[in-house]
Scaffold this active site. Structure first.
Site, PDB file in Angstrom:
ATOM      1  N   HIS A  57      58.821  23.807 -78.634  1.00 44.99           N
ATOM      2  CA  HIS A  57      58.278  23.592 -77.290  1.00 44.99           C
ATOM      3  C   HIS A  57      57.555  22.249 -77.197  1.00 44.99           C
ATOM      4  CE1 HIS A  57      54.003  24.738 -78.238  1.00 44.99           C
ATOM      5  NE2 HIS A  57      54.560  25.557 -79.094  1.00 44.99           N
ATOM      6  N   ASP A  77      50.985  21.404 -82.879  1.00 43.32           N
ATOM      7  CA  ASP A  77      51.644  22.572 -82.298  1.00 43.32           C
ATOM      8  C   ASP A  77      52.012  22.213 -80.860  1.00 43.32           C
ATOM      9  OD1 ASP A  77      52.327  25.021 -81.190  1.00 43.32           O
ATOM     10  OD2 ASP A  77      50.302  25.831 -81.266  1.00 43.32           O
ATOM     11  N   GLU A 129      55.635  27.331 -73.451  1.00 49.31           N
ATOM     12  CA  GLU A 129      55.385  28.305 -74.516  1.00 49.31           C
ATOM     13  C   GLU A 129      53.910  28.655 -74.617  1.00 49.31           C
ATOM     14  OE1 GLU A 129      54.465  29.833 -78.560  1.00 49.31           O
ATOM     15  OE2 GLU A 129      53.719  28.014 -77.562  1.00 49.31           O
ATOM     16  N   GLU A 130      53.038  27.689 -74.388  1.00 50.74           N
ATOM     17  CA  GLU A 130      51.606  27.929 -74.575  1.00 50.74           C
ATOM     18  C   GLU A 130      51.026  28.919 -73.565  1.00 50.74           C
ATOM     19  OE1 GLU A 130      50.078  27.295 -77.077  1.00 50.74           O
ATOM     20  OE2 GLU A 130      50.793  25.466 -78.031  1.00 50.74           O
ATOM     21  N   ASP A 132      57.884  26.352 -85.175  1.00 53.50           N
ATOM     22  CA  ASP A 132      56.527  26.251 -84.645  1.00 53.50           C
ATOM     23  C   ASP A 132      55.546  26.165 -85.811  1.00 53.50           C
ATOM     24  OD1 ASP A 132      54.408  26.296 -82.767  1.00 53.50           O
ATOM     25  OD2 ASP A 132      55.511  27.669 -81.478  1.00 53.50           O
ATOM     26  N   HIS A 161      45.363  25.259 -83.013  1.00 45.87           N
ATOM     27  CA  HIS A 161      44.773  25.227 -81.665  1.00 45.87           C
ATOM     28  C   HIS A 161      43.394  24.589 -81.665  1.00 45.87           C
ATOM     29  CE1 HIS A 161      47.424  28.171 -79.163  1.00 45.87           C
ATOM     30  NE2 HIS A 161      48.137  27.334 -79.894  1.00 45.87           N
TER      31      HIS A 161
END
Length: 387
Positions: free
Chosen positions: A72, A189, A223-224, A244, A324
């Site tokens: 993504h 990410d 995606e997030e 990922d 994250h």
């Protein structure tokens, strides 16, 4: 079949270019254009969905039982909740991430009149004013605000400058590529996953490698926020591998070196047979790997299955420390993952029954089970029922 050599310099350069393009979920047009142009340079025909998810097909010997890989391009970010009386911006997160990692972040807010830089600060940011109260302030999005780099002392000033509710805020990645091979940055990410796929495609293109079935290379844009690959698969795809990040942290087996093969995430176990095949490919190609299970994690593949795609799914990851947050990876993991991808797309298809959406029991897969071996008759154990 064997793994192909990966251009590590290209991989690192592509990652740096991707990180330089702001792309929080909902603001991905620019990065979609960039990735699409790079894919076209490999001689591939690029298709975009209405909102901008990317699909390219690299033809194989047959279109039946096509394979797909997905990463993504969207990242975490924030959005303006309201204009504050003190001339600052209240924010809500895009995606799931802690305000702990937002405090002190440099960022850019995109308005209809142009973009402005700024800093996300706690409500009590001045040590000379608040002293110990800076440390006692709770953590959360209600306790931070964005100070814009503009002359704005109140909500009216903000409005005249063009700020408005809903404006997208991109968090600066602040990347560092270290000589040791570590990469430290926000948004690894999943921009590292996008770079990995592009590096694998480059190796396949330059070697003119043939594959047994078509391979679909997919790039999702949301995606997030949980949407992921829900609207980019075609019906001919039989298996989907998400690329990922793995969660390198206490209690986890993920590592910043080698490939981390995920066996399950919060959506449940990944496909037994596809995952087993990927592990066997690591062993056969001398690719370092480890297995892991993620508790608070959901990927593109889950979105596809929930949307109704009847595909085998797997998750391959590169270990990230502080996912994250302000993340760190190592180029060894990225290179290893790209090598595994090249080995996988060359590998023969063992489950040819997957060429059709539905079929009889003949050729259906078997999982080892001592109890079943004792109970079932020989013809059932062999899967040789029906025609």
């Amino acid at each position: 079949m064997s793994r192909l050599s990966i251009d590590a310099d290209y991989l690192a350069d592509m990652l740096a270019k991707l990180l330089a393009i702001p792309s929080p979920t909902g603001y991905t047009d620019t990065i979609v254009r960039f990735v699409a142009r790079e894919l076209a340079s490999f001689g591939l025909d690029v298709e975009l969905t209405r909102r901008g998810a990317i699909r390219v097909v690299r033809p194989g010997h047959t279109h039946l039982g096509a394979r797909a890989l997905v990463a993504h391009v969207d990242t975490l970010g924030a959005q303006v909740k309201f204009l504050k009386p003190n001339g600052r911006l209240a924010l809500v997160p895009i995606g799931t991430w802690s305000a702990r990692f937002a405090e002190g972040a440099r960022c850019t807010v995109f308005t209809e009149k142009g973009s402005y830089t700024g800093t996300i600060l706690p409500l009590k940011a001045s040590g000379h004013t608040f002293n110990d109260e800076v440390d006692s302030l709770p953590i959360g999005w209600d306790y931070v605000e964005m100070r814009v780099d503009a002359r704005a002392r109140n909500a009216g000033d903000l409005s005249r400058l063009g700020f408005d509710v809903g404006d997208i805020v991109a968090i600066d990645p602040q990347p560092e590529f270290l000589e040791s091979g570590f990469v430290v940055s926000r948004h690894l990410d999943d921009k590292a996953g996008v770079a990995v796929i592009l590096a694998a495609l480059k190796a396949l293109h330059e070697s003119n490698t043939k594959t047994p079935v078509d391979t679909c290379w997919l790039f999702s844009i949301s995606e997030e926020v949980g949407v992921g690959a829900s609207a980019v698969l075609t019906s001919d795809v039989a298996s989907l591998i998400a690329i990922d990040n793995g969660t390198s942290a206490p209690g986890q087996a993920s590592d910043e070196f080698g490939v981390t093969v995920c066996l399950a995430d919060q959506s449940g176990p990944f496909d037994y047979h596809l995952t087993k095949k990927l592990v066997e490919l690591c062993r056969a190609n001398d690719i370092r790997y480890q297995k892991d299970v993620f508790r608070y994690y959901r990927s593109d593949s889950a979105s596809a299955v929930v949307a109704g795609a009847d595909v085998r799914t797997a998750l391959l990851t590169f270990g990230i420390d502080a996912s994250h947050g302000y993340e760190r990876i190592h180029m060894h993991a990225l290179r290893s993952l790209a090598e595994l991808i090249t080995a996988y797309v060359q590998s023969p298809v063992e489950i040819t029954r997957d060429f059709q959406p539905t079929a009889g029991l003949k050729g259906f897969t078997r999982q080892p089970s001592q109890e079943a071996d004792q109970i079932l008759s020989p013809d059932v154990r062999s899967g040789d029922l029906g025609t």
